[in-house]
Design a protein around this motif. Structure first.
Motif, PDB file in Angstrom:
ATOM      1  N   GLY A 118     -21.079  -2.882 -23.666  1.00  0.00           N
ATOM      2  CA  GLY A 118     -19.678  -2.934 -23.371  1.00  0.00           C
ATOM      3  C   GLY A 118     -18.889  -3.262 -24.786  1.00  0.00           C
ATOM      4  O   GLY A 118     -19.344  -3.699 -25.678  1.00  0.00           O
ATOM      5  N   GLY A 119     -17.499  -2.743 -24.640  1.00  0.00           N
ATOM      6  CA  GLY A 119     -16.678  -2.746 -25.778  1.00  0.00           C
ATOM      7  C   GLY A 119     -15.455  -3.198 -25.472  1.00  0.00           C
ATOM      8  O   GLY A 119     -14.988  -2.645 -24.542  1.00  0.00           O
ATOM      9  N   HIS A 120     -14.812  -4.241 -26.103  1.00  0.00           N
ATOM     10  CA  HIS A 120     -13.388  -4.488 -26.009  1.00  0.00           C
ATOM     11  C   HIS A 120     -12.879  -4.782 -27.127  1.00  0.00           C
ATOM     12  O   HIS A 120     -12.887  -5.869 -27.955  1.00  0.00           O
ATOM     13  N   PRO A 121     -11.991  -3.763 -27.755  1.00  0.00           N
ATOM     14  CA  PRO A 121     -11.134  -3.880 -28.893  1.00  0.00           C
ATOM     15  C   PRO A 121     -10.058  -4.875 -28.556  1.00  0.00           C
ATOM     16  O   PRO A 121      -9.175  -4.550 -27.718  1.00  0.00           O
ATOM     17  N   MET A 122     -10.052  -6.030 -29.100  1.00  0.00           N
ATOM     18  CA  MET A 122      -9.040  -7.105 -28.751  1.00  0.00           C
ATOM     19  C   MET A 122      -7.874  -6.781 -29.547  1.00  0.00           C
ATOM     20  O   MET A 122      -7.213  -7.372 -30.373  1.00  0.00           O
ATOM     21  N   THR A 123      -6.962  -5.848 -28.945  1.00  0.00           N
ATOM     22  CA  THR A 123      -5.901  -5.223 -29.431  1.00  0.00           C
ATOM     23  C   THR A 123      -4.973  -4.787 -28.557  1.00  0.00           C
ATOM     24  O   THR A 123      -5.383  -4.509 -27.429  1.00  0.00           O
ATOM     25  N   GLY A 124      -3.791  -4.293 -28.712  1.00  0.00           N
ATOM     26  CA  GLY A 124      -2.919  -3.536 -27.824  1.00  0.00           C
ATOM     27  C   GLY A 124      -1.503  -3.596 -28.141  1.00  0.00           C
ATOM     28  O   GLY A 124      -1.166  -3.851 -29.373  1.00  0.00           O
ATOM     29  N   SER A 125      -0.778  -3.097 -27.163  1.00  0.00           N
ATOM     30  CA  SER A 125       0.862  -3.026 -27.283  1.00  0.00           C
ATOM     31  C   SER A 125       1.478  -3.295 -26.225  1.00  0.00           C
ATOM     32  O   SER A 125       0.878  -3.067 -25.264  1.00  0.00           O
ATOM     33  N   GLU A 126       2.790  -3.502 -25.885  1.00  0.00           N
ATOM     34  CA  GLU A 126       3.539  -3.602 -24.778  1.00  0.00           C
ATOM     35  C   GLU A 126       3.892  -2.321 -24.592  1.00  0.00           C
ATOM     36  O   GLU A 126       4.079  -1.834 -23.211  1.00  0.00           O
ATOM     37  N   ARG A 127       3.658  -1.259 -25.354  1.00  0.00           N
ATOM     38  CA  ARG A 127       3.798   0.245 -24.932  1.00  0.00           C
ATOM     39  C   ARG A 127       2.468   0.787 -24.652  1.00  0.00           C
ATOM     40  O   ARG A 127       1.558   0.697 -25.420  1.00  0.00           O
ATOM     41  N   THR A 128       2.662   1.737 -23.737  1.00  0.00           N
ATOM     42  CA  THR A 128       0.989   2.005 -23.031  1.00  0.00           C
ATOM     43  C   THR A 128       1.021   3.698 -23.204  1.00  0.00           C
ATOM     44  O   THR A 128       2.104   4.199 -23.856  1.00  0.00           O
ATOM     45  N   TYR A 142     -10.463  -7.890 -33.777  1.00  0.00           N
ATOM     46  CA  TYR A 142     -11.827  -8.320 -33.208  1.00  0.00           C
ATOM     47  C   TYR A 142     -12.390  -7.164 -32.153  1.00  0.00           C
ATOM     48  O   TYR A 142     -11.661  -6.821 -31.158  1.00  0.00           O
ATOM     49  N   PHE A 143     -13.346  -6.611 -32.175  1.00  0.00           N
ATOM     50  CA  PHE A 143     -13.932  -5.669 -31.390  1.00  0.00           C
ATOM     51  C   PHE A 143     -15.300  -6.460 -30.929  1.00  0.00           C
ATOM     52  O   PHE A 143     -16.189  -6.291 -31.235  1.00  0.00           O
ATOM     53  N   ILE A 144     -15.138  -6.697 -29.540  1.00  0.00           N
ATOM     54  CA  ILE A 144     -16.165  -7.488 -28.853  1.00  0.00           C
ATOM     55  C   ILE A 144     -17.108  -6.270 -28.545  1.00  0.00           C
ATOM     56  O   ILE A 144     -16.920  -5.435 -27.608  1.00  0.00           O
ATOM     57  N   LEU A 145     -18.670  -6.923 -28.736  1.00  0.00           N
ATOM     58  CA  LEU A 145     -19.516  -5.888 -28.039  1.00  0.00           C
ATOM     59  C   LEU A 145     -20.352  -6.531 -27.153  1.00  0.00           C
ATOM     60  O   LEU A 145     -20.976  -7.727 -27.694  1.00  0.00           O
TER      61      LEU A 145
END
Length: 366
Positions: A118-128, A142-145
């Protein structure tokens, strides 16, 4: 890493950002994409982010070294059935969802545990959407594995090294621990922010006075309420127990502070704010958390024609890109009346230094 082939099932904000980072950071990478939106595929090909656009989850992906599941979580079950038919034994299957336990269960049911991390890049934006994707979103995030029990340590280390090459900070942890941590520091804050905005809407006057003067602090702490309602609906439906448990604890804490208010307990009120201040000040000042930092500064400008244009010109001449700029019509705290948002921490530092040298009074926001 001499050559690498990566596939993407779904190409939204996160998938697109990973694909862009791969293109920038990995020489000779080959990227194959599939998305239900033809315009997204056309854009990815036009940007030269993708080498090939598949019409379905088919043999196009059979030679991938990594296959990223980036479609909405409710599509995972059907997508996994299609993936299983074409996945090569050497391919590492991963995802980008912010809830991990459900995808781990689905992967186990599909018999793909030996190939999944499993991977979860802990990043983002209000714009999709792909149109808002940027390789920069992975930088110092942080990139959670979350590896399964059956995947090899060699595959875990290879994925960890790939995340490092993309500029991210990899962390390996159990999927259940991941879901509890993200419920506390990402999912619950989104629930609270949306709840607070809804409360203000309900309590506002018919003239909309609260909305009119909502600026500065209120807009900052509720910024994340502008995120995709569909995405957060799905997160709440898949990480329900963790969010509900933490929400109960939060409600209890609100009840305690309510009691302190009604009792006018000076000591309890002071300790409440002081403890929060001390702990908040201990946080690492980096853009690596799940709620992306906003790189903004406020400054005072004269209320005269051309003042805003002059600042924009100064920044442009110094090769500083502006993400957003706007006038704040009231001063909630000590900050100025012009708010400028940048794409990166280096830009805000450079802009602050240049504008101060030009005689502007700058207030950096944290």
């Amino acid at each position: 890493m001499n050559s690498l082939t990566c596939g993407f099932i779904g190409l939204g904000l996160i998938g697109g950002s990973i694909a862009r980072a791969l293109r920038e950071k990995i020489p000779n990478v080959k990227i194959i994409v599939y998305d239900t939106n033809p315009e997204t595929l056309e854009a990815a090909l036009g940007d030269k982010v993708a080498d090939r656009a598949a019409r379905a989850i088919d043999e196009s992906f059979s030679h991938c070294d990594y296959l990223f599941l980036c479609a909405p979580v409710q599509k995972n079950d059907s997508n996994l059935k299609a993936v299983k038919k074409i996945l090569s034994p050497s391919c590492l299957l991963t995802d980008v969802g912010s809830v991990k336990s459900q995808i781990h269960h689905a992967v186990e049911a599909a018999g793909l545990s030996s190939q999944f991390i499993g991977g979860h890049p802990m990043t983002g934006s209000e714009r999709t959407g792909y149109v808002n994707s940027k390789a920069l979103l992975l930088e110092n995030a942080y990139f959670i594995l979350t590896p399964t029990d059956k995947v090899s340590s060699r595959k875990v280390e290879a994925y960890r090294n790939l995340a490092l090459k993309l500029g991210a900070i990899p962390l390996v942890m159990d999927c259940r621990l991941h879901d509890y941590v993200t419920a506390a520091i990402s999912h619950l804050p989104h629930v609270i922010a949306s709840s607070l905005v809804n409360l203000i809407q309900e309590q506002d006057s018919s003239e909309g006075i609260m909305r009119l003067i909502a600026a500065g602090g209120f807009k900052d702490i509720t910024r994340i309420a502008s995120s995709s309602p569909v995405m957060w609906q799905q997160i709440c439906l898949t990480n329900t127990e963790n969010i509900a448990g933490l929400l109960s604890a939060y409600i209890d804490s609100l009840s305690r502070i309510k009691d302190s208010l009604l009792e006018k307990d000076e000591t309890a009120l002071y300790e409440f704010f002081d403890r929060a201040r001390l702990y908040r000040d201990s946080f690492i000042d980096a853009s690596s958390g799940p709620i992306k930092r906003s790189y903004t500064l406020d400054l005072d400008i004269a209320d005269e024609p051309g003042a805003l244009a002059a600042i924009a010109t100064i920044l442009a001449l110094n090769q500083i890109s502006i993400k957003n700029i706007g006038i704040v019509h009231n001063r909630e705290f000590e900050g100025g009346v012009l708010k400028i948002e940048f794409y990166a921490e280096a830009s805000i530092k450079k802009a602050s230094r240049i504008l101060c040298a030009k005689g502007y009074l700058v207030h950096k926001t944290d």
